[in-house]
Design an enzyme around this catalytic site. Structure first.
Site, PDB file in Angstrom:
ATOM      1  N   GLU A  50      -8.178  56.565  77.574  1.00 25.90           N
ATOM      2  CA  GLU A  50      -7.849  56.482  76.168  1.00 25.90           C
ATOM      3  C   GLU A  50      -7.453  57.784  76.352  1.00 25.90           C
ATOM      4  O   GLU A  50      -6.848  57.388  74.506  1.00 25.90           O
ATOM      5  CB  GLU A  50      -9.303  57.348  75.968  1.00 25.90           C
ATOM      6  CG  GLU A  50      -9.872  57.386  74.850  1.00 25.90           C
ATOM      7  CD  GLU A  50     -11.514  57.466  73.943  1.00 25.90           C
ATOM      8  OE1 GLU A  50     -12.225  58.287  73.382  1.00 25.90           O
ATOM      9  OE2 GLU A  50     -12.176  56.848  74.747  1.00 25.90           O
ATOM     10  N   ASP A  56     -13.248  56.136  77.036  1.00 28.20           N
ATOM     11  CA  ASP A  56     -14.881  56.695  77.706  1.00 28.20           C
ATOM     12  C   ASP A  56     -15.783  55.144  77.834  1.00 28.20           C
ATOM     13  O   ASP A  56     -15.513  54.475  76.998  1.00 28.20           O
ATOM     14  CB  ASP A  56     -15.226  57.659  76.531  1.00 28.20           C
ATOM     15  CG  ASP A  56     -14.144  59.180  76.887  1.00 28.20           C
ATOM     16  OD1 ASP A  56     -12.881  58.998  78.327  1.00 28.20           O
ATOM     17  OD2 ASP A  56     -13.611  60.341  75.590  1.00 28.20           O
ATOM     18  N   TYR A  79     -19.487  63.637  80.874  1.00 29.75           N
ATOM     19  CA  TYR A  79     -18.801  63.061  80.174  1.00 29.75           C
ATOM     20  C   TYR A  79     -19.708  64.235  78.458  1.00 29.75           C
ATOM     21  O   TYR A  79     -20.989  63.993  78.481  1.00 29.75           O
ATOM     22  CB  TYR A  79     -19.435  61.533  79.882  1.00 29.75           C
ATOM     23  CG  TYR A  79     -18.835  61.717  78.012  1.00 29.75           C
ATOM     24  CD1 TYR A  79     -17.442  61.603  78.252  1.00 29.75           C
ATOM     25  CD2 TYR A  79     -19.331  59.821  77.413  1.00 29.75           C
ATOM     26  CE1 TYR A  79     -17.212  60.326  76.638  1.00 29.75           C
ATOM     27  CE2 TYR A  79     -19.481  59.830  76.409  1.00 29.75           C
ATOM     28  CZ  TYR A  79     -17.678  60.364  75.732  1.00 29.75           C
ATOM     29  OH  TYR A  79     -16.987  59.650  74.730  1.00 29.75           O
TER      30      TYR A  79
END
Length: 931
Positions: free
Chosen positions: A7, A105, A311
């Protein structure tokens, strides 16, 4: 080749290092885009979204009669690159790839970013195999597991993200354009409206109305003070709040000794350890550390990218069984939390705490790697420590309290006192963010008789509801289904940046209220959460493949068309309501000259406060340019001038509070007024009484007008006007010096440009000419480093020399040629021979003589003899005929004024040698050949 697309660049680098293991990773750059290669794998990072959704061409003209704001609802959309270099690299590598793995992600936004990458790959390599790596932390175990268990892109999840993108573009663009046009706002002053933004703003406005409309109710609290064994105790009347004053007075009068203990209840209570962090509870906890929601998420994202935490965008508050809690504890051993980890391992609860929300996409936020305070720095460490300690707390036993409740009787009036003592600290040992306040009562027994030290009847008032803090607003947004865990903090940030709200706790500005009120009055659907919540629920159904993207977008279009039916029917009223209310946003108070409103005006990069009575009244107050920040009115008012205070706000910088604009205007101009030799305190007071504050105003007034205003004769007024002109010239030169220094010397911490200029002025350096004559020590004293000082002096001298030559009449075109030839100062023109000047610049010697004559006359120095082109050409031929003299030697002889055989014959070899560097013996030889 196996291409892996992450990402961001930072995560690409880390993923490459983790997958490579002991193998060396080759980092290369193609333009500004980095790639990381090992074995047959290449990892490249995106920059989040590298393409964006926009309307088809033809919709950019806001005032188009064809493409009206409503037409945006049904307008076609296209995807266009926003990061062309990254897109080009992705497609260049994709052509060579035989396998592509998307490693963005794993959430709605990340899956959409992954799908965008998927489409870029497919566009150039339709047959390549593309799979998906899913992970919740960028750690060795997680990354290796993800790449050992590759799966496919979740197109339903990506479709939900695409739907939100399309719906938000449609609502935001159409409504923003409509409201801005109705209120006649444009450029940087548009009025933003959004599907999530507007109902969130409405909540803040509604809370402000509640506060303003709140009517406080009076009540009374009755308490007494006693003691037991020397320990003071406060007991409160069991009635709690008395709303009847007579009843409160009667209870106070009835409170008499003896004070008897009638009952003692003792017990224990569990103080449960906190649940794991999801995004919202993390933001709330971080806010108690002084971090805004946006800042907390920015830091958490950075920690995740670097492998320190999992995360941070998750709705989960239950650890999945697959999460290796023991492994995380072992990871934290040996560092700053070593003792806390050891304690948790020794006293660990059987089952970790759990919250009410459970999902399968990501685990709760938890530490993923060891870190040190030195490696992270203050703010990152603060967030990392919070997450580590929360994780440890969820594995720790509950705390336990011993509780005591004692009932007293004071001649028939009942009182109670409660106490608590921490028996077992439990989770509080490792999580110090929640204070445990003990209130230890002495030992009471039923029948104890105690003294009454005093009785206190306290009058209080109910308080209005509190304004929303950012963290509390995010909690309410979650409860109402507004936005997502990933976007809520961004929505609040947008409200702040649009100047719809300010402060923390948040309060609406005038423009925020105006927009909300207009929408409330004419299209309440936009400001109510039901519509947004419904669309969010339907987007969740897309994730579950129970609804399609097209279905939800069509439904959204129908909703928005119904909204526009109401808006367009009341366009004029909406515009007038907003303009009427927002006019006040710029009004700072009454003009001291005529009484009309003074308003903040923005024109390009300049801004000032002007009178609405213009042109009859020309009173105005200057403000710093908008590069320092956009001027806005704030609530505080100056008692002396009755004007609202002004603040400059600029994205990414702290606000600059100017305060009362007139006080600031007066203070900033007094020093300039005192530069006038005839200026006195009394004269300044008389000028201010007539609203004359600046030397420019004095210089611009007719002597008769000035004489009448301040009560002096015409001669004195003329003298003042002349002195003002002189002061203006000094100020102009100082301003030029300030800009010059700012352009060359970069600011540093503790070395502002203001400090530098102040020091230079104190040393008598008030303009660029004085600077060009300054000694390096003076610049060093002003805080300018040696290298920057040398550059500054060189630039100042160069500019002054150029100005002097221009004043003498040297044309700009010729001046550039002289400068290119190394001829830069007026002295160069007076002392360097004309043949040399001509040869170095290529300018005709007659023209050079003309320029030299100009400069010499300007400086009052004698002009050297004229040398013509014919003389120079003939002389050069004569010199080249002398054995040993070539063109290079001729150039050197020009420097000593030797340009022909005659001037060489008459030359002094010793003097010429010192000027040209030609050995004396060789010069004697040249001259000898002539004799």
């Amino acid at each position: 080749m196996h291409l892996i697309i992450a990402e961001k660049n930072i995560s690409a680098n880390r993923i490459a290092q983790l997958l490579a293991g002991n193998e060396k990773v080759r980092a290369t750059k193609d333009g500004s885009v980095s790639t990381y290669s090992f074995d047959t794998k290449t990892v490249v990072g995106l920059k989040g979204h590298v393409v964006e959704v926009d309307f088809e061409p033809g919709y950019t003209n806001w005032r188009s009669e064809v493409h009206t704001p409503r037409s945006l609802i049904d307008a076609g959309t296209i995807k266009k690159p926003t990061e062309k270099k990254i897109v080009n690299i992705i497609q260049k590598l994709s052509k060579k790839a035989d396998l592509v793995t998307i490693a963005t992600d794993y959430d709605t936004e990340g899956e959409l970013i992954g799908k965008e990458a998927y489409e870029l790959v497919r566009a150039v390599n339709p047959g390549v195999k593309i799979n998906r790596a899913r992970f919740s932390a960028i750690t060795p175990a997680e990354i290796r597991s993800a790449f050992a268990n590759l799966t496919d892109l979740d197109f339903a999840l990506a479709a939900a993200g695409e739907t939100r993108q399309a719906v938000d573009l449609m609502w935001g663009a159409a409504l923003t354009r409509f409201i801005s046009l109705a209120a006649r706002r444009g450029g940087t002053n548009i009025l933003s409206v959004g599907r999530v933004q507007s109902p969130t703003l409405a909540m803040i406005v509604d809370r402000e109305r509640e506060i303003e409309n709140f009517v406080p109710q009076t009540y009374w609290m009755l308490s007494l003070a006693t003691e037991k064994d020397g320990v003071p105790v406060e007991a409160r009347h069991t009635a709690g709040r008395f709303t009847d004053h007579e009843a409160a007075l009667a209870a106070e009068a009835g409170t008499r000794e003896p004070l008897v203990v009638t009952d003692v209840k003792e017990g224990q209570k569990n103080d449960r350890a906190p649940a794991p962090f999801d995004t919202t509870t993390f933001i709330v906890a971080a806010s108690r550390l002084g971090l805004s929601a946006a800042n907390a998420m920015r830091i958490a994202e950075d920690l995740y990218m670097n492998g320190y935490i999992s995360y941070p965008r998750t709705d989960n508050t239950v650890y999945p069984k697959s999460l290796n809690l023991n492994g995380i504890l072992e990871t934290l051993k040996g560092g700053a939390f070593d003792k806390d980890v050891a304690w948790v391992q020794q006293h660990r609860r059987e089952v970790p705490t759990r919250g009410k929300k459970e999902s399968t996409d990501h685990p709760p936020i938890h530490p993923a790697g060891a870190a040190s305070r030195e490696a992270l720095g203050q703010d990152r460490w603060k967030v990392y420590e919070l997450i580590v300690r929360r994780f440890l707390a969820t594995l720790s036993p509950d705390a336990t309290w011993a509780t005591t409740k004692c009932i007293f009787d004071a001649s028939g009036e009942p009182y109670t006192a409660t106490g608590g003592r921490l028996l077992s600290t439990g989770w509080r040992r490792v999580y110090p963010y929640s204070e445990a306040k003990e209130n230890i009562l002495p030992v009471f027994a039923k029948g104890d008789r105690l003294p009454i030290k005093n009785v206190n009847l306290e009058e209080k008032q109910t308080q209005p509801p509190a304004r929303y803090s950012q963290s509390r607003l995010i909690q309410v947004m979650e409860e109402l289904g507004l936005g997502t865990k990933s976007t809520r903090h961004e929505v609040i940030g947008k409200l702040v940046s649009r100047r719809y709200v300010e402060g923390n706790p948040l309060r609406p500005t005038l423009v925020g209220r105006a927009v909300t009120d207009a929408l409330d009055n004419h299209a309440e659907t936009i400001t109510e959460p039901e519509m947004t919540r419904t669309l969010e629920e339907h987007m969740e159904l897309i994730k579950q493949s129970r609804r399609s993207r097209d279905d939800v977008v069509t439904e959204s279009r129908e909703m928005l068309h119904r909204v526009f039916d109401k808006l367009e029917a009341h366009e004029k009223e909406i515009g007038e309501e907003i303009m009427e209310q927002t006019a006040e946003e710029h009004t700072v108070g009454p003009c001291p000259v005529c009484g009309h409103d003074l308003r903040i005006r923005h024109i390009g990069v300049s801004q000032f406060i002007g009178c609405t009575g213009y042109p009859e009244c020309r009173f105005n107050i200057s403000l710093p340019g908008s590069t320092w920040g956009r001027a806005i009115r704030v609530e505080e008012t100056c008692e002396k001038h009755n004007l609202s205070h002004v603040r400059l706000i600029r994205k990414g910088s702290r606000p600059w509070d100017i305060g009362c604009p007139l006080c600031s205007h007066i203070a900033s101009n007094v020093e300039a007024l005192r530069m006038m030799p005839s200026m006195t305190d009394d004269l300044i007071q008389r000028l201010h009484a007539h609203h004359i504050y600046t030397v420019s105003e004095i210089a611009g007034m007719q002597p008769e007008e000035l004489a009448k205003a301040v009560g002096v004769d015409a001669g004195k007024a003329g003298q003042l006007a002349g002195e003002a002109e002189d002061a203006l010239e000094v100020l102009r030169r100082r301003s030029e010096l300030r800009k010059f220094v700012r352009k060359i010397v970069p600011p540093r911490k503790g070395r502002s440009h203001a400090k530098i200029i102040r020091s230079l002025l104190e040393q008598g350096i008030g303009d660029i000419h004085a600077l060009s004559l300054a000694e390096p020590a003076a610049l060093k004293k002003a805080g300018i480093p040696e290298a920057a000082g040398t550059e500054l002096l060189g630039a100042a001298r160069g500019l002054c020399n150029e100005r002097a030559l221009r004043e003498a009449g040297v044309p700009a075109v010729s001046l550039k040629k002289y400068q290119a030839g190394g001829v830069a100062t007026p002295d160069d023109f007076c002392y360097l021979p004309i043949p040399y000047l001509s040869s170095k610049t290529g300018i005709n010697p007659e023209t050079v003589h003309k320029h030299v004559d100009m400069v010499c006359r300007h400086l009052g120095r004698p002009t050297p003899a004229k040398v013509s082109r014919a003389m120079l050409e003939r002389g050069q031929k004569e010199l080249l005929e002398i054995p040993g003299i070539g063109e290079v030697t001729v150039e050197r002889l020009y420097l000593a004024g030797i340009y022909d055989a005659a001037t060489l014959r008459e030359a002094d070899p010793e003097e010429v040698s010192s000027i040209t560097g030609i050995p004396k013996a060789r010069l004697h030889d040249y001259i000898g050949h002539l004799k």
